[in-house]
Design a protein around this motif. Structure first.
Motif, PDB file in Angstrom:
ATOM      1  N   ARG A 186       0.847  -1.194   0.000  1.00  0.00           N
ATOM      2  CA  ARG A 186       0.000   0.000   0.000  1.00  0.00           C
ATOM      3  C   ARG A 186       0.886   1.248   0.000  1.00  0.00           C
ATOM      4  N   VAL A 187       0.444   2.287  -0.708  1.00  0.00           N
ATOM      5  CA  VAL A 187       1.216   3.524  -0.813  1.00  0.00           C
ATOM      6  C   VAL A 187       0.301   4.717  -0.600  1.00  0.00           C
ATOM      7  N   ASN A 188       0.588   5.548   0.387  1.00  0.00           N
ATOM      8  CA  ASN A 188      -0.210   6.723   0.698  1.00  0.00           C
ATOM      9  C   ASN A 188       0.691   7.900   1.061  1.00  0.00           C
ATOM     10  N   ALA A 189       0.079   9.052   1.281  1.00  0.00           N
ATOM     11  CA  ALA A 189       0.836  10.237   1.674  1.00  0.00           C
ATOM     12  C   ALA A 189       0.002  11.097   2.615  1.00  0.00           C
ATOM     13  N   VAL A 190       0.682  11.949   3.352  1.00  0.00           N
ATOM     14  CA  VAL A 190       0.039  12.961   4.188  1.00  0.00           C
ATOM     15  C   VAL A 190       0.497  14.323   3.676  1.00  0.00           C
ATOM     16  N   ALA A 191      -0.454  15.256   3.535  1.00  0.00           N
ATOM     17  CA  ALA A 191      -0.136  16.603   3.056  1.00  0.00           C
ATOM     18  C   ALA A 191      -0.335  17.593   4.207  1.00  0.00           C
ATOM     19  N   PRO A 192       0.740  17.960   4.903  1.00  0.00           N
ATOM     20  CA  PRO A 192       0.606  18.911   6.005  1.00  0.00           C
ATOM     21  C   PRO A 192       0.394  20.336   5.508  1.00  0.00           C
ATOM     22  N   GLY A 193      -0.301  21.125   6.348  1.00  0.00           N
ATOM     23  CA  GLY A 193      -0.297  22.568   6.187  1.00  0.00           C
ATOM     24  C   GLY A 193       0.889  23.131   6.963  1.00  0.00           C
ATOM     25  N   LEU A 194       0.816  24.395   7.347  1.00  0.00           N
ATOM     26  CA  LEU A 194       1.907  25.010   8.096  1.00  0.00           C
ATOM     27  C   LEU A 194       2.127  24.244   9.394  1.00  0.00           C
ATOM     28  N   THR A 195       3.296  23.658   9.537  1.00  0.00           N
ATOM     29  CA  THR A 195       3.600  22.781  10.661  1.00  0.00           C
ATOM     30  C   THR A 195       4.759  23.343  11.476  1.00  0.00           C
TER      31      THR A 195
END
Length: 253
Positions: A186-195
């Protein structure tokens, strides 16, 4: 903090010496996983991060190397997986903004060929290199990959045109790797905002206040928020090809 049982799982976290990477490594370790922390060879924070996990009672080891260099990335992943006795989780977190200060999109002359090369080699080709090296181990374990993207890759504010383009490419790469590597991986991602990270810690408070005012939750994203999303994607066995946005509810990009 989310909870999951990762007892017996083996994870490699790139860029794991600080910020999002370290928060994710700590959460995976707290969930029972053995963790290899990748860091640049000259970064003393790597040894400190490994010691932090060991004090938690976790199995942890250092995996020095640069994802921006093909030979270094390949050797780092292979050696880490062999030291762990296999690999179940790859967290592609290592990345760079390429500059200490954001570069206005209109300042095209500031984004030299060298600048573009550094950004793309680290933020886009780096995750591909690590994935390619990890695939034999992940196929055997039917494991997963989670990458750190950014809302910049979805058209949000970015530190530069090059950074936004690299993260857009990573989101596309995530989707297509999920197609290419399924059903085994499985392949996924997380897209953060200003962290809140060592990079944003240096920003003037006024700049951070403006960004927080444009979110529904009126705060910055914490590294632990991203770690929670990473853990969810590691444990969610029916989720693949997705990019989850974690940005405190920005009103607009």
């Amino acid at each position: 903090m989310l909870k999951a049982d990762l007892t017996g799982k083996r994870a490699l976290v790139t860029g794991g010496a600080s910020g999002i990477g370290l928060a994710t490594a700590k959460l995976l370790a707290a969930s029972g996983a053995a963790v290899a922390i990748n860091h640049l060879p000259e970064d003393a924070r790597g040894a400190e991060a490994v010691e932090t996990l060991r004090r938690m009672g976790a199995t942890a080891l250092a995996a020095p190397g640069s994802v921006a260099e093909s030979d270094s990335a390949d050797a780092m992943v292979r050696q880490a997986a062999e030291a762990l006795g296999g690999l179940d989780i790859l967290i592609n977190n290592a990345g760079t903004p390429g500059a200490l200060e954001p570069i206005p999109f209109a300042d095209l002359d500031a984004m030299t060929e060298e600048f573009w090369g550094k950004i793309l080699s680290t933020n886009l080709i780096g995750p591909f290199r690590c994935t390619r090296a990890a695939v034999p181990f992940l196929r055997e374990s039917r494991g997963c990959i989670v990458s750190t993207a950014s809302i910049a890759g979805l058209g949000g504010n970015a530190s530069s045109l090059a950074y936004g383009a690299s993260k857009a490419g990573l989101i596309n790469l995530t989707r297509n790797l999920a197609k290419a590597l399924g059903p085994d991986i499985r392949v996924n991602a997380v897209a953060p905002g200003l962290t809140r990270t060592p990079w944003t810690d240096t920003w003037p408070q006024e700049r951070k206040d403006r960004s927080m005012a444009n979110t529904m939750l009126q705060r910055m994203v914490e590294p632990e928020d991203i770690a929670d999303a990473m853990l969810f994607l590691c444990a969610a066995s029916a989720v693949t090809g997705q990019t989850i946005v974690v940005d405190c509810g920005r009103f607009s990009f």
